[in-house]
Design an enzyme around this catalytic site. Sequence first.
Site, short mmCIF file in Angstrom:
data_model
loop_
_atom_site.label_atom_id
_atom_site.label_comp_id
_atom_site.label_asym_id
_atom_site.label_seq_id
_atom_site.Cartn_x
_atom_site.Cartn_y
_atom_site.Cartn_z
N HIS A 234 107.63 -45.75 30.32
CA HIS A 234 108.09 -47.02 30.92
C HIS A 234 107.23 -48.20 30.43
O HIS A 234 106.66 -48.94 31.23
CB HIS A 234 108.07 -46.93 32.46
CG HIS A 234 108.99 -47.93 33.11
ND1 HIS A 234 109.66 -47.68 34.28
CD2 HIS A 234 109.36 -49.19 32.74
CE1 HIS A 234 110.38 -48.74 34.62
NE2 HIS A 234 110.21 -49.67 33.69
N ARG B 265 117.00 -47.91 33.51
CA ARG B 265 116.44 -47.14 34.63
C ARG B 265 116.81 -45.66 34.47
O ARG B 265 117.90 -45.34 33.98
CB ARG B 265 117.01 -47.64 35.97
CG ARG B 265 116.43 -48.96 36.45
CD ARG B 265 114.97 -48.84 36.87
NE ARG B 265 114.39 -50.12 37.26
CZ ARG B 265 113.69 -50.92 36.46
NH1 ARG B 265 113.46 -50.59 35.20
NH2 ARG B 265 113.17 -52.04 36.92
P1 NDP Z 1 120.59 -59.27 33.72
O1 NDP Z 1 120.88 -59.33 35.17
O2 NDP Z 1 120.22 -60.52 33.01
O3 NDP Z 1 121.86 -58.67 32.93
C1 NDP Z 1 122.58 -57.59 33.39
C2 NDP Z 1 123.75 -57.34 32.46
O4 NDP Z 1 124.40 -56.12 32.85
C3 NDP Z 1 124.82 -58.43 32.52
O5 NDP Z 1 125.32 -58.69 31.24
C4 NDP Z 1 125.90 -57.81 33.40
O6 NDP Z 1 127.22 -58.27 33.14
C5 NDP Z 1 125.79 -56.35 33.01
N1 NDP Z 1 126.34 -55.49 34.07
C6 NDP Z 1 125.94 -55.35 35.35
N2 NDP Z 1 126.73 -54.50 36.02
C7 NDP Z 1 127.65 -54.07 35.12
C8 NDP Z 1 128.77 -53.19 35.21
N3 NDP Z 1 129.09 -52.58 36.35
N4 NDP Z 1 129.52 -53.00 34.10
C9 NDP Z 1 129.22 -53.64 32.94
N5 NDP Z 1 128.18 -54.50 32.80
C10 NDP Z 1 127.41 -54.71 33.88
O7 NDP Z 1 119.46 -58.14 33.53
P2 NDP Z 1 118.22 -58.14 32.52
O8 NDP Z 1 118.74 -58.23 31.14
O9 NDP Z 1 117.19 -59.11 32.96
O10 NDP Z 1 117.59 -56.68 32.81
C11 NDP Z 1 118.33 -55.48 32.66
C12 NDP Z 1 117.53 -54.30 33.20
O11 NDP Z 1 116.49 -53.92 32.29
C13 NDP Z 1 116.75 -54.56 34.49
O12 NDP Z 1 117.60 -54.49 35.61
C14 NDP Z 1 115.71 -53.45 34.47
O13 NDP Z 1 116.20 -52.32 35.16
C15 NDP Z 1 115.56 -53.11 32.99
N6 NDP Z 1 114.18 -53.39 32.50
C16 NDP Z 1 113.45 -52.38 31.93
C17 NDP Z 1 112.17 -52.60 31.44
C18 NDP Z 1 111.37 -51.52 30.76
O14 NDP Z 1 110.18 -51.72 30.47
N7 NDP Z 1 111.95 -50.37 30.46
C19 NDP Z 1 111.54 -53.93 31.55
C20 NDP Z 1 112.40 -54.93 32.13
C21 NDP Z 1 113.67 -54.65 32.61
P3 NDP Z 1 127.65 -59.81 33.39
O15 NDP Z 1 126.90 -60.59 32.33
O16 NDP Z 1 129.09 -59.79 33.16
O17 NDP Z 1 127.22 -60.16 34.78
#
Ligand code: NDP
Length: 309
Positions: free
Chosen positions: A272, A224
């Site tokens: 995007h 994002r």
């Molecule tokens: P998930 O919810 O599956 O994974 C999120 C990951 O981030 C987890 O490993 C989590 O850790 C980690 N995380 C969250 N908060 C923290 C923190 N404070 N410190 C360290 N690690 C953290 O998300 P997705 O993989 O499904 O998606 C990720 C993002 O990709 C979406 O939220 C979206 O914004 C973006 N996206 C962008 C697109 C584009 O076209 N550019 C398309 C689709 C998505 P833990 O495993 O320990 O919980």
Amino acid sequence: MSVLIVCPGKDPENWVNELKNQHPGMNIYVYPEDHDNEEVEFALCWNHPRGLFKNYPNLKVIASMGAGVDHILSDTGLPEGIKVTKVVDERLTEDMSDFVLSQVMNHIRGLHYYTKAQKQKKWDRFQYQRPKDTKIGIMGMGVLGNAVADKLHKNGFHIYGWSRTEKDCENVTSFHGKEQLEEFLQNSEILVCLLPLTKDTENILNADLFDMLPEGAYIINVARGQHLVEHDLMKMIDNGHLSGASLDVFREEPLPDEHPFWEHEKINITPHIASLTNPNSVVPQIVENYERMKEDEPLKNRVEIDKGY
Ligand code: NDP
């Protein structure tokens, strides 16, 4: 019982058609057409007007049209007790992995540079880096981060991952939490951001973090725009600490005409499109959750609202 689609600025037609094809009996309204708010129990949305869902007394589930849910959870006026779901889709995941691989390859082979050099008729060759000599750090080892790690590993790169909680991922050297962030960053010659946008991750790509990266590191932000402090990125590229960036997401989208990123020779922009949601592929999980809601069964891909993802 009805489904409400809310996606201002986006064409809802494909969603409506797919929902009707895959669940012929479903009653669907597209906001803001005339409808009875009391009938709506399930909403499918992208960037809804803030506070809207407070006006739906029987609403039980808000489903995001994409993998991100920040556009829902940033609404401080969500109804009490509401359930929120996100998209987990093989096609979306594959497309993201392909996109990140292509950006990484473009960077190590200098292809972004040669595209610009061609315009100036410049025959300017330089050595490139090879995958097996390249360390990539992935911030966010969730659905997308894991798939990206797998694809990059299969292409010969060394992968380092950072998440909130401890992980044991095959072929990934894993780090977690703030205390291990610095060690993770020290290994990230290319840093890929795939974190969800939460209060803990907003502005995380800032000068202090860039300082911990190796000299010449490259940034790929596909998560994002609000993760990135834009001024800090330009400062660190201009002073030579970072070698450049590929950005797919921005604080303001579309990126305004006057934005300095457009003209920056070391910043590569895409609008995007790293991974676009395909309604045909995603609607089965929406229909399944609609049925689960009706039967009072646990929803798939439910988001933990307190955690923010
Ligand atoms: P998930 O919810 O599956 O994974 C999120 C990951 O981030 C987890 O490993 C989590 O850790 C980690 N995380 C969250 N908060 C923290 C923190 N404070 N410190 C360290 N690690 C953290 O998300 P997705 O993989 O499904 O998606 C990720 C993002 O990709 C979406 O939220 C979206 O914004 C973006 N996206 C962008 C697109 C584009 O076209 N550019 C398309 C689709 C998505 P833990 O495993 O320990 O919980």
